[in-house]
Design a protein around this motif. Sequence first.
Motif, PDB file in Angstrom:
ATOM      1  N   ALA A  67       0.817  -1.213   0.000  1.00 43.32           N
ATOM      2  CA  ALA A  67       0.000   0.000   0.000  1.00 43.32           C
ATOM      3  C   ALA A  67       0.849   1.261   0.000  1.00 43.32           C
ATOM      4  CB  ALA A  67      -0.923   0.002   1.211  1.00 43.32           C
ATOM      5  N   VAL A  68       2.013   1.223   0.631  1.00 42.99           N
ATOM      6  CA  VAL A  68       2.846   2.417   0.770  1.00 42.99           C
ATOM      7  C   VAL A  68       3.719   2.651  -0.462  1.00 42.99           C
ATOM      8  CG1 VAL A  68       4.804   3.361   2.068  1.00 42.99           C
ATOM      9  CG2 VAL A  68       2.860   2.405   3.279  1.00 42.99           C
ATOM     10  N   TYR A  69       4.215   1.597  -1.090  1.00 38.24           N
ATOM     11  CA  TYR A  69       5.153   1.742  -2.209  1.00 38.24           C
ATOM     12  C   TYR A  69       4.457   2.358  -3.417  1.00 38.24           C
ATOM     13  CZ  TYR A  69       8.863   0.774  -5.490  1.00 38.24           C
ATOM     14  OH  TYR A  69       9.860   0.913  -6.414  1.00 38.24           O
ATOM     15  N   LYS A  70       5.033   3.421  -3.944  1.00 34.07           N
ATOM     16  CA  LYS A  70       4.499   4.126  -5.117  1.00 34.07           C
ATOM     17  C   LYS A  70       5.557   4.143  -6.215  1.00 34.07           C
ATOM     18  CE  LYS A  70       0.870   5.227  -2.734  1.00 34.07           C
ATOM     19  NZ  LYS A  70      -0.051   4.191  -2.543  1.00 34.07           N
ATOM     20  N   ASP A  71       5.257   4.786  -7.317  1.00 32.37           N
ATOM     21  CA  ASP A  71       6.164   4.786  -8.469  1.00 32.37           C
ATOM     22  C   ASP A  71       7.420   5.630  -8.276  1.00 32.37           C
ATOM     23  OD1 ASP A  71       4.755   3.018 -10.000  1.00 32.37           O
ATOM     24  OD2 ASP A  71       3.565   4.560 -10.988  1.00 32.37           O
ATOM     25  N   ASP A  72       7.348   6.687  -7.499  1.00 36.04           N
ATOM     26  CA  ASP A  72       8.545   7.488  -7.278  1.00 36.04           C
ATOM     27  C   ASP A  72       8.805   7.648  -5.785  1.00 36.04           C
ATOM     28  OD1 ASP A  72       6.404   9.143  -6.798  1.00 36.04           O
ATOM     29  OD2 ASP A  72       7.290  10.894  -7.738  1.00 36.04           O
ATOM     30  N   ARG A  73      10.024   8.057  -5.475  1.00 35.91           N
ATOM     31  CA  ARG A  73      10.449   8.100  -4.079  1.00 35.91           C
ATOM     32  C   ARG A  73       9.735   9.166  -3.267  1.00 35.91           C
ATOM     33  NH1 ARG A  73      16.799   7.171  -5.266  1.00 35.91           N
ATOM     34  NH2 ARG A  73      16.552   4.999  -5.859  1.00 35.91           N
ATOM     35  N   VAL A  74       9.463  10.312  -3.872  1.00 30.79           N
ATOM     36  CA  VAL A  74       8.810  11.398  -3.135  1.00 30.79           C
ATOM     37  C   VAL A  74       7.408  10.973  -2.712  1.00 30.79           C
ATOM     38  CG1 VAL A  74       7.968  13.765  -3.312  1.00 30.79           C
ATOM     39  CG2 VAL A  74      10.175  13.147  -4.313  1.00 30.79           C
ATOM     40  N   THR A  75       6.661  10.372  -3.619  1.00 28.44           N
ATOM     41  CA  THR A  75       5.309   9.925  -3.294  1.00 28.44           C
ATOM     42  C   THR A  75       5.345   8.777  -2.294  1.00 28.44           C
ATOM     43  OG1 THR A  75       4.752  10.460  -5.582  1.00 28.44           O
ATOM     44  CG2 THR A  75       3.104   9.281  -4.321  1.00 28.44           C
ATOM     45  N   THR A  76       6.318   7.881  -2.434  1.00 32.90           N
ATOM     46  CA  THR A  76       6.457   6.782  -1.473  1.00 32.90           C
ATOM     47  C   THR A  76       6.758   7.320  -0.088  1.00 32.90           C
ATOM     48  OG1 THR A  76       7.236   5.279  -3.201  1.00 32.90           O
ATOM     49  CG2 THR A  76       7.738   4.677  -0.937  1.00 32.90           C
ATOM     50  N   ARG A  77       7.663   8.282  -0.008  1.00 34.08           N
ATOM     51  CA  ARG A  77       8.011   8.869   1.292  1.00 34.08           C
ATOM     52  C   ARG A  77       6.795   9.545   1.912  1.00 34.08           C
ATOM     53  NH1 ARG A  77      11.764  12.873   0.127  1.00 34.08           N
ATOM     54  NH2 ARG A  77      13.133  11.208  -0.540  1.00 34.08           N
ATOM     55  N   SER A  78       6.052  10.274   1.123  1.00 35.75           N
ATOM     56  CA  SER A  78       4.844  10.931   1.615  1.00 35.75           C
ATOM     57  C   SER A  78       3.829   9.906   2.099  1.00 35.75           C
ATOM     58  CB  SER A  78       4.255  11.789   0.505  1.00 35.75           C
ATOM     59  OG  SER A  78       2.911  12.027   0.709  1.00 35.75           O
ATOM     60  N   SER A  79       3.646   8.846   1.331  1.00 34.04           N
ATOM     61  CA  SER A  79       2.708   7.784   1.707  1.00 34.04           C
ATOM     62  C   SER A  79       3.166   7.077   2.981  1.00 34.04           C
ATOM     63  CB  SER A  79       2.585   6.792   0.554  1.00 34.04           C
ATOM     64  OG  SER A  79       1.733   5.739   0.888  1.00 34.04           O
TER      65      SER A  79
END
Length: 108
Positions: A67-79
């Motif tokens: 659920a947390v892992y996203k396509d880019d690092r900034v969005t992943t960090r925010s999530s």
Amino acid sequence: MLPETARRKVHETEQRLGHWDAYVRSIYITILVIMAYLLGYEFDLMAPLHGGAAVVGALWAAVTVLAVYKDDRVTTRSSFFSTMGFALFGAAVALAYLLWIPPHRIWP
């Protein structure tokens, strides 16, 4: 964070991968999910009351990675920070609930 030279190397490697990027990401996510599962399982075994519930905790840890892992690092960090914040808020609410209404008051 990483030094500039390390970030440049990672970026150059990602650029060279081209069409392999999807495969690398899937392997990366698979490794993260397995690590989360194993860490969640060991973490739940630390509490002697849980016993057989360790598998459920490990599965929740694996699902959280997905659920947390996203396509880019900034969005992943925010999530990640959003998820951790709400998890801590939920834990605080549960702790307050258990302190004010202990389980022996609810069940006869």
